[in-house]
Design a protein around this motif. Structure first.
Motif, mmCIF file in Angstrom:
data_model
loop_
_atom_site.group_PDB
_atom_site.id
_atom_site.type_symbol
_atom_site.label_atom_id
_atom_site.label_comp_id
_atom_site.label_asym_id
_atom_site.label_seq_id
_atom_site.Cartn_x
_atom_site.Cartn_y
_atom_site.Cartn_z
ATOM 1 N N CYS A 179 18.733 32.171 46.410
ATOM 2 C CA CYS A 179 19.472 30.933 46.627
ATOM 3 C C CYS A 179 20.530 30.769 45.539
ATOM 4 C CB CYS A 179 18.531 29.731 46.591
ATOM 5 S SG CYS A 179 17.140 29.834 47.735
ATOM 6 N N PHE A 180 21.750 30.485 45.941
ATOM 7 C CA PHE A 180 22.840 30.315 44.984
ATOM 8 C C PHE A 180 23.585 29.011 45.255
ATOM 9 C CE2 PHE A 180 22.280 34.902 45.462
ATOM 10 C CZ PHE A 180 22.123 35.294 44.134
ATOM 11 N N ALA A 181 23.932 28.311 44.195
ATOM 12 C CA ALA A 181 24.879 27.202 44.281
ATOM 13 C C ALA A 181 26.223 27.740 43.795
ATOM 14 C CB ALA A 181 24.423 26.042 43.406
ATOM 15 N N VAL A 182 27.287 27.411 44.501
ATOM 16 C CA VAL A 182 28.605 27.899 44.095
ATOM 17 C C VAL A 182 29.621 26.767 44.151
ATOM 18 C CG1 VAL A 182 28.092 30.173 45.067
ATOM 19 C CG2 VAL A 182 29.459 28.576 46.400
ATOM 20 N N ASN A 188 24.915 27.445 48.766
ATOM 21 C CA ASN A 188 25.327 26.051 48.886
ATOM 22 C C ASN A 188 26.636 25.841 48.145
ATOM 23 O OD1 ASN A 188 23.019 24.704 50.308
ATOM 24 N ND2 ASN A 188 21.894 25.624 48.610
ATOM 25 N N VAL A 189 27.688 25.533 48.891
ATOM 26 C CA VAL A 189 29.032 25.366 48.324
ATOM 27 C C VAL A 189 29.227 23.905 47.949
ATOM 28 C CG1 VAL A 189 31.508 25.640 48.708
ATOM 29 C CG2 VAL A 189 29.881 27.239 49.778
ATOM 30 N N SER A 190 29.688 23.675 46.721
ATOM 31 C CA SER A 190 29.930 22.300 46.291
ATOM 32 C C SER A 190 31.285 22.214 45.609
ATOM 33 C CB SER A 190 28.796 21.833 45.365
ATOM 34 O OG SER A 190 28.650 22.708 44.257
ATOM 35 N N SER A 191 31.328 21.697 44.390
ATOM 36 C CA SER A 191 32.574 21.542 43.659
ATOM 37 C C SER A 191 32.270 21.669 42.181
ATOM 38 C CB SER A 191 33.216 20.180 43.947
ATOM 39 O OG SER A 191 32.514 19.172 43.236
ATOM 40 N N VAL A 235 25.244 29.795 54.792
ATOM 41 C CA VAL A 235 26.204 29.202 53.868
ATOM 42 C C VAL A 235 26.429 27.747 54.269
ATOM 43 C CG1 VAL A 235 28.487 29.309 52.837
ATOM 44 C CG2 VAL A 235 27.340 31.427 53.535
ATOM 45 N N ASN A 236 25.962 26.834 53.434
ATOM 46 C CA ASN A 236 26.178 25.407 53.650
ATOM 47 C C ASN A 236 27.485 25.020 52.968
ATOM 48 O OD1 ASN A 236 23.649 24.675 54.996
ATOM 49 N ND2 ASN A 236 22.676 25.229 53.064
ATOM 50 N N ASN A 237 28.543 24.951 53.769
ATOM 51 C CA ASN A 237 29.878 24.714 53.233
ATOM 52 C C ASN A 237 30.469 23.369 53.655
ATOM 53 O OD1 ASN A 237 32.782 25.575 52.380
ATOM 54 N ND2 ASN A 237 32.947 25.213 54.580
ATOM 55 N N GLY A 265 22.315 16.724 54.478
ATOM 56 C CA GLY A 265 22.514 17.600 55.642
ATOM 57 C C GLY A 265 22.263 19.051 55.300
ATOM 58 N N HIS A 266 22.774 19.500 54.144
ATOM 59 C CA HIS A 266 22.544 20.878 53.704
ATOM 60 C C HIS A 266 21.059 21.137 53.466
ATOM 61 C CE1 HIS A 266 26.893 21.272 51.934
ATOM 62 N NE2 HIS A 266 26.876 21.074 53.237
ATOM 63 N N ALA A 267 20.407 20.190 52.800
ATOM 64 C CA ALA A 267 18.992 20.365 52.479
ATOM 65 C C ALA A 267 18.156 20.461 53.751
ATOM 66 C CB ALA A 267 18.508 19.204 51.608
ATOM 67 N N LEU A 268 18.429 19.589 54.714
ATOM 68 C CA LEU A 268 17.654 19.601 55.954
ATOM 69 C C LEU A 268 17.848 20.900 56.723
ATOM 70 C CD1 LEU A 268 15.829 18.231 58.007
ATOM 71 C CD2 LEU A 268 17.864 17.150 59.002
#
Length: 297
Positions: free
Chosen positions: A178-181, A138-141, A87-89, A115-118
């Motif tokens: 893979c999920f974007a949230v 991948n947590v975003s907004s 989880v890239n938060n 940073g998340h991608a790497l």
């Protein structure tokens, strides 16, 4: 796809699974880590401040005696321990004037996207080694709804990278979803770091403080994406609560910007991301090949 009645009580047993959560010492990251630990996962907590991570890990170990919580990624990165859930938060949000990192990236773009991608690309083999059903979240907004067609929004970058990564993993035959949230509007410690030098800072601060959810509520979208058995094989989706009400976190969202669905644009962004990372590091990064024909996500 969407489960309006889903709650954190529906999370299955995670015994035997290993999760790595960035930005895990506070806010959404801490509450997500807490939920994963409560359901039996071993969690590696990653963040910029080792002391804060240690304090957070001790809190969780006191609350859940016998839980396995690590406050550094050193162990998992130096061994062959597989990762079932990444989880890239971690991230930052209008918290400082414009600044460029030593690698030449704008600081927010570096933290929230590159940073998340790497980290994801460097851990792909470890994630694949965990066996079928691994998850990358991948947590975003929810800010993509305001992004323009020239791709100037970091959240849109994350969604597009997620689409293309999932497509390439499927082409390789890897059983990784893979999920974007997005969490919705959340009143976390980020609101206290808002720099009022930004034109929109006052409105953002007021919205986060007055109408934001708690970090526990804000963690629900990522928790659903990371654990729900119903999502097996449904990677590539963008998950988050309804914009207007901050409710129904187990809900598939559809980005307003059509670039998020454009095959050629997603491929271009993914390739440019890999090239920029290679430039900054001085060597290539492991990238799944874009082999075969288009695969729907």
């Amino acid at each position: 796809m969407g489960l309006l009645g889903w709650t954190r009580r529906d999370v299955p047993s995670l015994a035997g699974k290993v999760a790595l959560v960035t930005g895990a010492n506070s806010g959404i990251g801490f509450e997500l880590t807490r939920q994963l630990v409560e359901h039996g996962a071993e969690v590696v907590m990653v963040g910029r401040d080792k002391q804060l991570l240690d304090w957070a890990a001790r809190d969780l170990e006191e609350e859940f005696p016998g839980a396995r919580v690590e406050s550094t990624a050193r162990e998992i990165l130096s061994t062959k321990l597989p990762i079932n859930i990444l989880v890239n938060n971690a991230g930052r949000f209008v918290d400082a004037p414009f600044c460029v990192t030593p690698d030449g990236f704008e600081q927010t773009l570096a933290s929230n996207y590159f940073g998340h991608a790497l980290l994801t690309l460097m851990l792909l083999d470890r994630i694949a080694a965990s066996g079928p059903g691994a998850r990358i979240v991948n947590v975003s907004s929810p800010a993509e709804q305001y992004a323009t067609a020239d791709l100037d929004d970091i959240t849109l970058f994350q969604i597009m990278f997620n689409h293309e990564l999932h497509r390439r993993l499927r082409l390789e035959g890897r059983d990784i979803d893979c999920f974007a949230v997005h969490p919705g509007m959340v009143a976390t410690g980020l609101s206290n770091k808002v720099s009022f030098c930004h034109p929109s800072a006052v409105a953002i601060y007021a919205a986060m403080r007055l109408s934001g959810q708690s970090p526990l509520q804000g963690a629900q979208s990522a928790l659903f994406a990371a654990t729900a058995p119903q999502l097996r094989g449904k990677g590539g989706a963008y998950i988050g609560p309804l914009y207007a009400t901050n409710t129904f976190h187990a809900h598939e969202r559809y980005p307003v910007n059509r670039a998020a669905y454009d095959y050629e644009t997603c491929v271009k962004l993914f390739n440019r991301t890999a090239a920029e990372l290679a430039r900054a590091l001085g060597h290539d990064v492991p990238v799944p090949p874009a082999v075969g024909a288009r695969v729907p996500v």
